[in-house]
Design a protein around this motif. Structure first.
Motif, mmCIF file in Angstrom:
data_model
loop_
_atom_site.group_PDB
_atom_site.id
_atom_site.type_symbol
_atom_site.label_atom_id
_atom_site.label_comp_id
_atom_site.label_asym_id
_atom_site.label_seq_id
_atom_site.Cartn_x
_atom_site.Cartn_y
_atom_site.Cartn_z
ATOM 1 N N GLN A 126 61.133 34.823 66.316
ATOM 2 C CA GLN A 126 61.233 36.251 66.015
ATOM 3 C C GLN A 126 62.198 36.554 64.877
ATOM 4 O O GLN A 126 61.937 37.436 64.053
ATOM 5 C CB GLN A 126 61.667 37.016 67.271
ATOM 6 C CG GLN A 126 60.632 37.057 68.377
ATOM 7 C CD GLN A 126 61.181 37.631 69.675
ATOM 8 O OE1 GLN A 126 62.395 37.774 69.838
ATOM 9 N NE2 GLN A 126 60.301 37.943 70.615
ATOM 10 N N LEU A 127 63.327 35.828 64.829
ATOM 11 C CA LEU A 127 64.415 36.224 63.944
ATOM 12 C C LEU A 127 64.738 35.220 62.837
ATOM 13 O O LEU A 127 65.343 35.610 61.833
ATOM 14 C CB LEU A 127 65.691 36.466 64.769
ATOM 15 C CG LEU A 127 65.577 37.484 65.910
ATOM 16 C CD1 LEU A 127 66.910 37.620 66.625
ATOM 17 C CD2 LEU A 127 65.096 38.831 65.396
ATOM 18 N N ALA A 128 64.384 33.953 63.016
ATOM 19 C CA ALA A 128 64.754 32.949 62.020
ATOM 20 C C ALA A 128 63.565 32.417 61.233
ATOM 21 O O ALA A 128 63.763 31.613 60.306
ATOM 22 C CB ALA A 128 65.480 31.777 62.694
ATOM 23 N N ALA A 129 62.359 32.839 61.568
ATOM 24 C CA ALA A 129 61.189 32.392 60.810
ATOM 25 C C ALA A 129 61.145 33.109 59.462
ATOM 26 O O ALA A 129 61.358 34.326 59.394
ATOM 27 C CB ALA A 129 59.913 32.666 61.596
ATOM 28 N N PRO A 130 60.872 32.389 58.384
ATOM 29 C CA PRO A 130 60.855 33.026 57.059
ATOM 30 C C PRO A 130 59.777 34.095 56.908
ATOM 31 O O PRO A 130 59.962 35.063 56.176
ATOM 32 C CB PRO A 130 60.597 31.853 56.107
ATOM 33 C CG PRO A 130 60.950 30.628 56.874
ATOM 34 C CD PRO A 130 60.651 30.939 58.303
ATOM 35 N N ARG A 212 58.078 22.859 54.444
ATOM 36 C CA ARG A 212 57.446 23.616 53.369
ATOM 37 C C ARG A 212 57.960 25.045 53.371
ATOM 38 O O ARG A 212 58.401 25.559 54.408
ATOM 39 C CB ARG A 212 55.925 23.615 53.529
ATOM 40 C CG ARG A 212 55.421 24.251 54.813
ATOM 41 C CD ARG A 212 53.907 24.226 54.895
ATOM 42 N NE ARG A 212 53.387 22.889 54.847
ATOM 43 C CZ ARG A 212 52.084 22.584 54.762
ATOM 44 N NH1 ARG A 212 51.197 23.559 54.725
ATOM 45 N NH2 ARG A 212 51.689 21.332 54.719
ATOM 46 N N PRO A 213 57.915 25.722 52.218
ATOM 47 C CA PRO A 213 58.375 27.113 52.154
ATOM 48 C C PRO A 213 57.612 27.999 53.140
ATOM 49 O O PRO A 213 56.391 27.877 53.288
ATOM 50 C CB PRO A 213 58.086 27.509 50.704
ATOM 51 C CG PRO A 213 58.082 26.220 49.960
ATOM 52 C CD PRO A 213 57.498 25.215 50.902
ATOM 53 N N SER A 282 61.797 34.786 52.488
ATOM 54 C CA SER A 282 60.403 34.462 52.829
ATOM 55 C C SER A 282 59.969 33.096 52.322
ATOM 56 O O SER A 282 59.025 32.502 52.851
ATOM 57 C CB SER A 282 59.459 35.540 52.275
ATOM 58 O OG SER A 282 59.548 35.580 50.857
ATOM 59 N N ASP A 283 60.640 32.576 51.276
ATOM 60 C CA ASP A 283 60.263 31.261 50.769
ATOM 61 C C ASP A 283 61.187 30.158 51.267
ATOM 62 O O ASP A 283 61.127 29.021 50.790
ATOM 63 C CB ASP A 283 60.225 31.266 49.236
ATOM 64 C CG ASP A 283 61.571 31.640 48.620
ATOM 65 O OD1 ASP A 283 62.458 32.100 49.368
ATOM 66 O OD2 ASP A 283 61.727 31.486 47.394
ATOM 67 N N ASP A 284 62.053 30.463 52.226
ATOM 68 C CA ASP A 284 62.906 29.438 52.825
ATOM 69 C C ASP A 284 62.080 28.502 53.703
ATOM 70 O O ASP A 284 61.029 28.880 54.243
ATOM 71 C CB ASP A 284 64.005 30.073 53.686
ATOM 72 C CG ASP A 284 65.240 30.433 52.891
ATOM 73 O OD1 ASP A 284 65.553 29.706 51.925
ATOM 74 O OD2 ASP A 284 65.891 31.440 53.230
ATOM 75 N N SER A 285 62.582 27.294 53.861
ATOM 76 C CA SER A 285 62.075 26.365 54.873
ATOM 77 C C SER A 285 63.203 26.200 55.880
ATOM 78 O O SER A 285 64.293 25.744 55.525
ATOM 79 C CB SER A 285 61.696 25.020 54.247
ATOM 80 O OG SER A 285 62.754 24.517 53.440
ATOM 81 N N VAL A 286 62.966 26.606 57.132
ATOM 82 C CA VAL A 286 64.026 26.691 58.132
ATOM 83 C C VAL A 286 63.887 25.566 59.156
ATOM 84 O O VAL A 286 62.797 25.328 59.690
ATOM 85 C CB VAL A 286 63.998 28.058 58.844
ATOM 86 C CG1 VAL A 286 65.047 28.097 59.965
ATOM 87 C CG2 VAL A 286 64.244 29.183 57.851
ATOM 88 N N TYR A 287 65.004 24.908 59.418
ATOM 89 C CA TYR A 287 65.098 23.948 60.516
ATOM 90 C C TYR A 287 66.031 24.550 61.565
ATOM 91 O O TYR A 287 67.163 24.900 61.265
ATOM 92 C CB TYR A 287 65.635 22.606 60.027
ATOM 93 C CG TYR A 287 66.096 21.691 61.139
ATOM 94 C CD1 TYR A 287 65.177 21.012 61.933
ATOM 95 C CD2 TYR A 287 67.456 21.513 61.395
ATOM 96 C CE1 TYR A 287 65.603 20.181 62.966
ATOM 97 C CE2 TYR A 287 67.884 20.673 62.419
ATOM 98 C CZ TYR A 287 66.961 20.018 63.196
ATOM 99 O OH TYR A 287 67.386 19.202 64.215
ATOM 100 N N PHE A 288 65.541 24.697 62.804
ATOM 101 C CA PHE A 288 66.318 25.285 63.897
ATOM 102 C C PHE A 288 66.565 24.203 64.940
ATOM 103 O O PHE A 288 65.617 23.674 65.527
ATOM 104 C CB PHE A 288 65.574 26.460 64.520
ATOM 105 C CG PHE A 288 66.358 27.199 65.584
ATOM 106 C CD1 PHE A 288 67.049 28.359 65.278
ATOM 107 C CD2 PHE A 288 66.388 26.735 66.892
ATOM 108 C CE1 PHE A 288 67.770 29.044 66.260
ATOM 109 C CE2 PHE A 288 67.103 27.402 67.874
ATOM 110 C CZ PHE A 288 67.795 28.562 67.552
ATOM 111 N N SER A 289 67.830 23.893 65.183
ATOM 112 C CA SER A 289 68.194 22.888 66.190
ATOM 113 C C SER A 289 68.601 23.591 67.474
ATOM 114 O O SER A 289 69.595 24.318 67.513
ATOM 115 C CB SER A 289 69.347 22.017 65.677
ATOM 116 O OG SER A 289 69.728 21.078 66.662
#
Length: 327
Positions: A126-130, A212-213, A282-289
């Motif tokens: 909900q909150l950390a997805a680009p 990927r972005p 919006s073009d970030d690639s996010v890794y959530f641990s």
């Protein structure tokens, strides 16, 4: 008056909403606020080795104020190689009244753990997805993967596609209304907005090519994501950073101990997401641990125990009767 301990089995915990991810999500949000206010404590965990190969047992204490008013410990035995048909992880949670210290309840905690883990993943989506999440790939077919599938169907009804991959495809035969993926590299090459890793993989199965972005990768299991994939991500987000970084087998913390990641490189945690309105581009690639915070387990268990007390469910055991007290 004797102290009475209320014992709840898995079926009763589920009956009282212990496996409801929406309720767990409310608990997680409430506890993050309590942590910011200094009304929740989460000391470092302790563990011992078990006699079974690779087995360990963990003691995870926490205290939660507010309406929860609970001090407790989650006790989990992890048994990767086991001689029986019981689950690989066996979890119990003991809850005491946070003011008086009197024991109140002992709960089977497998469903609680799965629900709070899936709730944290929901917050990440909900909150950390680009970008708005429309397609999600779930890796795994066990307890946590199943909880995540329920979470997606319950909290994200607008999804266009849910894909599922597992190392042993036969375990996916019971899954319905999902896209069964049989080739992991091909699945990761598809336009999934989010990848949820819910396996017990001891070596990475998600490499840098999966980054990927516009995509978020949420790691739920132990060591599923390679150091290269984490390095390739433009933003690293965690549920929290704590002493567990010195011991946890999670990929990010292994990377930290290897000197290939610094705490300062963390872009945000749950508090930043919920309370400070941090968001990726919006073009970030996010890794959530997702380490898995035991303070959430204590809150969920306290909420279920309150419901059990109200409905008079579970079995009662008398404690300390006949004990002589010093005056």
């Amino acid at each position: 008056m004797d102290a009475m301990l209320r014992v709840l089995d898995e079926a009763t915990v589920a009956q009282l909403g212990g496996d409801d991810v929406a309720l767990a999500l409310d608990d997680v949000k409430a506890v993050v606020r309590l942590m910011r206010l200094g009304e929740a404590q989460m000391p470092a965990e302790n563990h011992i080795d078990l006699g079974t190969p690779l087995g360990k047992a963990y003691a995870l204490p926490a205290r939660v104020g507010g309406s929860y008013n609970a001090a407790g410990v989650k006790w989990t035995a992890h048994r990767p190689q086991r001689p029986d048909a019981l689950p690989a992880a066996l979890a119990l949670t003991l809850i005491n009244d946070a003011h008086s210290g009197i024991p109140r309840g002992l709960l089977a905690s497998g469903a609680l753990t799965a629900a709070r883990t899936a709730a944290v993943s929901a917050l990440a989506l909900q909150l950390a997805a680009p970008r708005p999440v429309k397609r999600v790939l779930v890796l795994g077919a066990g307890l946590h993967a199943q909880a995540h599938l329920r979470m997606l169907q319950q909290l994200f009804p607008q999804l266009e596609q849910i894909g599922v991959w597992n190392r042993s495809p036969y375990k996916l035969s019971a899954f319905r209304e999902v896209q069964i993926e049989t080739d992991l590299p091909l699945a990761l090459a598809q336009p999934y907005d989010a990848v949820l890793t819910c396996t017990s993989a001891a070596q990475p199965i998600v490499e840098a090519a999966a980054v990927r972005p516009g995509r978020i990768i949420v790691q739920v299991g132990y060591h599923e994501v390679s150091f290269a994939a984490i390095k390739a991500s433009s933003k690293v987000v965690v549920d929290a950073w704590g002493d567990f970084a010195q011991r946890s087998a999670k990929s990010l913390f292994q990377m930290f101990r290897a000197g290939e990641f610094r705490e300062q490189e963390v872009a945000a945690d749950l508090a930043a997401l919920l309370l400070d309105n941090w968001r990726p581009e919006s073009d970030d690639s996010v890794y959530f641990s997702s380490f898995g915070l035991n303070v959430f387990d204590i809150a969920l268990a306290a909420r279920v125990l309150q419901a059990a007390e109200h409905d008079e469910l579970g079995s009662l055991q008398s404690l300390f009767s006949g004990v002589l007290h010093d005056h």
